[in-house]
Design a protein around this motif. Structure first.
Motif, PDB file in Angstrom:
ATOM      1  N   VAL A 235       0.150  -1.053  -0.174  1.00  0.00           N
ATOM      2  CA  VAL A 235      -0.070  -0.457  -0.108  1.00  0.00           C
ATOM      3  C   VAL A 235       0.639   1.232   0.007  1.00  0.00           C
ATOM      4  N   ALA A 236       1.480   0.994   1.018  1.00  0.00           N
ATOM      5  CA  ALA A 236       2.759   2.722   0.813  1.00  0.00           C
ATOM      6  C   ALA A 236       2.981   2.385  -0.624  1.00  0.00           C
ATOM      7  N   PHE A 237       4.362   1.470  -1.319  1.00  0.00           N
ATOM      8  CA  PHE A 237       5.312   1.420  -2.464  1.00  0.00           C
ATOM      9  C   PHE A 237       3.967   2.028  -3.509  1.00  0.00           C
ATOM     10  N   SER A 238       2.382   1.421  -3.010  1.00  0.00           N
ATOM     11  CA  SER A 238       1.697   1.890  -4.191  1.00  0.00           C
ATOM     12  C   SER A 238       1.445   3.579  -4.247  1.00  0.00           C
ATOM     13  N   MET A 239       0.978   3.885  -2.987  1.00  0.00           N
ATOM     14  CA  MET A 239       1.244   5.348  -2.639  1.00  0.00           C
ATOM     15  C   MET A 239       2.432   6.437  -2.751  1.00  0.00           C
TER      16      MET A 239
ATOM     17  N   TYR B 184       4.713   9.524  -7.280  1.00  0.00           N
ATOM     18  CA  TYR B 184       5.151  10.010  -8.234  1.00  0.00           C
ATOM     19  C   TYR B 184       4.490  10.320  -9.836  1.00  0.00           C
ATOM     20  N   LEU B 185       3.573   9.725 -10.380  1.00  0.00           N
ATOM     21  CA  LEU B 185       2.658   9.671 -11.317  1.00  0.00           C
ATOM     22  C   LEU B 185       2.368  11.259 -11.931  1.00  0.00           C
ATOM     23  N   LYS B 186       1.532  11.630 -10.443  1.00  0.00           N
ATOM     24  CA  LYS B 186       1.087  12.833 -10.104  1.00  0.00           C
ATOM     25  C   LYS B 186       1.724  13.833 -10.678  1.00  0.00           C
ATOM     26  N   LEU B 187       3.325  14.057  -9.887  1.00  0.00           N
ATOM     27  CA  LEU B 187       3.869  14.925  -9.805  1.00  0.00           C
ATOM     28  C   LEU B 187       4.540  15.184 -11.001  1.00  0.00           C
ATOM     29  N   ARG B 188       4.453  14.125 -12.116  1.00  0.00           N
ATOM     30  CA  ARG B 188       5.615  14.576 -13.152  1.00  0.00           C
ATOM     31  C   ARG B 188       4.760  15.465 -14.050  1.00  0.00           C
ATOM     32  N   ASP B 189       3.695  15.434 -13.640  1.00  0.00           N
ATOM     33  CA  ASP B 189       3.376  17.195 -14.582  1.00  0.00           C
ATOM     34  C   ASP B 189       1.965  17.484 -13.648  1.00  0.00           C
ATOM     35  N   ILE B 190       2.447  18.296 -12.464  1.00  0.00           N
ATOM     36  CA  ILE B 190       1.019  18.602 -11.768  1.00  0.00           C
ATOM     37  C   ILE B 190      -0.075  19.262 -12.060  1.00  0.00           C
ATOM     38  N   GLU B 191       0.377  20.030 -13.523  1.00  0.00           N
ATOM     39  CA  GLU B 191      -0.091  21.073 -14.016  1.00  0.00           C
ATOM     40  C   GLU B 191      -1.452  20.289 -14.529  1.00  0.00           C
ATOM     41  N   SER B 192      -1.522  19.684 -15.667  1.00  0.00           N
ATOM     42  CA  SER B 192      -1.994  18.598 -16.165  1.00  0.00           C
ATOM     43  C   SER B 192      -2.875  17.423 -14.893  1.00  0.00           C
TER      44      SER B 192
ATOM     45  N   LYS C  36     -12.450  10.424 -16.803  1.00  0.00           N
ATOM     46  CA  LYS C  36     -10.549   9.965 -16.557  1.00  0.00           C
ATOM     47  C   LYS C  36     -10.176  10.333 -14.863  1.00  0.00           C
ATOM     48  N   CYS C  37      -9.813   9.595 -14.837  1.00  0.00           N
ATOM     49  CA  CYS C  37      -9.259   9.374 -13.030  1.00  0.00           C
ATOM     50  C   CYS C  37      -8.009  10.577 -13.277  1.00  0.00           C
ATOM     51  N   ALA C  38      -7.471  11.291 -12.475  1.00  0.00           N
ATOM     52  CA  ALA C  38      -6.381  11.430 -12.135  1.00  0.00           C
ATOM     53  C   ALA C  38      -5.650  10.782 -11.068  1.00  0.00           C
ATOM     54  N   CYS C  39      -5.385   9.810 -10.801  1.00  0.00           N
ATOM     55  CA  CYS C  39      -5.531   9.328 -10.005  1.00  0.00           C
ATOM     56  C   CYS C  39      -3.346   8.679 -10.657  1.00  0.00           C
ATOM     57  N   VAL C  40      -3.380   8.582 -12.048  1.00  0.00           N
ATOM     58  CA  VAL C  40      -1.858   8.239 -12.332  1.00  0.00           C
ATOM     59  C   VAL C  40      -1.689   9.098 -12.872  1.00  0.00           C
ATOM     60  N   GLY C  41      -1.436  10.597 -13.098  1.00  0.00           N
ATOM     61  CA  GLY C  41      -1.107  11.250 -14.002  1.00  0.00           C
ATOM     62  C   GLY C  41      -2.743  12.069 -14.912  1.00  0.00           C
TER      63      GLY C  41
ATOM     64  N   LEU D 165     -12.235   7.356 -14.070  1.00  0.00           N
ATOM     65  CA  LEU D 165     -12.863   6.792 -12.911  1.00  0.00           C
ATOM     66  C   LEU D 165     -14.255   6.399 -12.708  1.00  0.00           C
ATOM     67  N   GLY D 166     -13.296   4.974 -11.740  1.00  0.00           N
ATOM     68  CA  GLY D 166     -14.251   3.874 -10.840  1.00  0.00           C
ATOM     69  C   GLY D 166     -13.695   3.483  -9.762  1.00  0.00           C
ATOM     70  N   SER D 167     -13.830   1.876 -10.031  1.00  0.00           N
ATOM     71  CA  SER D 167     -13.742   0.948  -9.024  1.00  0.00           C
ATOM     72  C   SER D 167     -12.202   1.301  -8.287  1.00  0.00           C
ATOM     73  N   LEU D 168     -11.057   1.026  -9.268  1.00  0.00           N
ATOM     74  CA  LEU D 168      -9.822   1.477  -9.166  1.00  0.00           C
ATOM     75  C   LEU D 168      -9.299   2.910  -8.936  1.00  0.00           C
ATOM     76  N   SER D 169     -10.676   3.648  -8.923  1.00  0.00           N
ATOM     77  CA  SER D 169      -9.959   5.034  -8.406  1.00  0.00           C
ATOM     78  C   SER D 169     -10.347   5.326  -6.970  1.00  0.00           C
ATOM     79  N   LEU D 170     -11.337   4.515  -6.896  1.00  0.00           N
ATOM     80  CA  LEU D 170     -12.066   4.506  -5.396  1.00  0.00           C
ATOM     81  C   LEU D 170     -11.338   3.727  -4.576  1.00  0.00           C
ATOM     82  N   THR D 171     -10.636   2.214  -5.383  1.00  0.00           N
ATOM     83  CA  THR D 171      -9.740   1.491  -4.682  1.00  0.00           C
ATOM     84  C   THR D 171      -8.248   2.287  -4.246  1.00  0.00           C
ATOM     85  N   GLU D 172      -8.291   3.046  -4.511  1.00  0.00           N
ATOM     86  CA  GLU D 172      -6.648   3.794  -4.391  1.00  0.00           C
ATOM     87  C   GLU D 172      -7.111   4.969  -2.578  1.00  0.00           C
ATOM     88  N   ASN D 173      -8.471   5.171  -2.396  1.00  0.00           N
ATOM     89  CA  ASN D 173      -8.362   5.622  -1.707  1.00  0.00           C
ATOM     90  C   ASN D 173      -9.228   5.230  -0.594  1.00  0.00           C
TER      91      ASN D 173
END
Length: 251
Positions: A128-132, A137-145, A214-219, A226-234
């Motif tokens: 879980v921690a590695f996934s977080m 990281y994927l979000k921070l690659r392009d934080i504006e997007s 679309k989910c922003a979870c991977v950038g 946006l759906g079940s996998l997005s909910l799973t992250e949270n």
């Protein structure tokens, strides 16, 4: 079969540029069993003259028995494979599945080094921690997007825009602290807060408003729906925060 069929490939091979799609086309044809007549376009003038002669806009171009098939994407379609363009334009869970698979393997390896056992409660915690950290990281690659896509559905970010910029830093901080097992007084509330807001936001957008986003979870450049996998992250973050609270205050 293939040595009876004439296959001609025209691709750009210059001192300063070798077309990657030309290499992919040649590889695909050879894997299909064809012997390829490989014609190199060695200058821009040669490439432009070829495109004018065949009334095409791009190279490489493949001809099978005199019939023009087209570029690399057209060649994949011709052989009954997935069209890369279609995969880019459509929705796909592949980025999230790939990340979760990789972080799970990392957690297994790290737990084995730390405890001598491949699978334990530490494996789950580190997964879980590695996934977080990976998702952050994927979000921070392009934080504006990321922030732009995030604002489409996150309830808090739509009221306070700066939260869209802070979110990935909070996720990264909580993940790193949980890997190290330190400062749980900070990691727990951060993970619980952003995880709860995220879960409520995704549930509201997908299951109440029934919006297709679309989910922003991977950038911000992802095609993950946006759906079940997005909910799973949270839910992962919420569960991790509750588990760490239990270990800290009860166990």
């Amino acid at each position: 079969m293939s040595d009876k069929i004439t296959v001609k490939l025209f691709r750009m091979v210059m001192d300063s540029h070798v077309c990657p799609y030309g290499l992919k086309s040649k590889d695909l044809l050879e894997r299909q069993g064809f012997v390829v007549e490989d014609h190199h376009l060695k200058t821009r003038d040669e490439a432009d003259a070829f495109k004018d002669r065949h009334d095409v806009k791009t190279t490489p171009q493949t001809f099978i028995d005199g019939e023009r098939i087209g570029g690399y994407d057209d060649l994949r379609v011709h052989f009954g494979k997935d069209d890369p363009k279609g995969k880019q334009d459509g929705s796909s869970y592949q980025p999230v599945i790939a990340l979760f698979a990789m972080t799970f393997l990392m957690a297994l390896a790290a737990a084995f080094v730390a405890t001598g056992s491949w699978f334990s409660i530490l494996t789950v915690e580190w997964f879980v921690a590695f996934s977080m950290c990976g998702l952050a990281y994927l979000k921070l690659r392009d934080i504006e997007s990321f922030s732009t896509m995030f604002l489409n559905y996150d309830l808090l970010a739509r009221r306070w825009v700066r939260y869209a910029y802070l979110y990935p830093f909070g996720e990264a901080l909580a993940g790193v602290l949980m890997i190290a097992g330190v400062a749980m007084w900070l990691a727990i509330p951060v993970a619980l807060f952003i995880g709860t807001i995220g879960a409520v936001s995704v549930f509201h957008a997908v299951y109440i408003q029934k919006r297709e986003l679309k989910c922003a979870c991977v950038g911000g450049d992802s095609n993950v729906p946006l759906g079940s996998l997005s909910l799973t992250e949270n839910l992962f973050m919420i569960g991790m925060a509750l588990w760490m609270s239990y270990k800290l205050f009860v166990a």
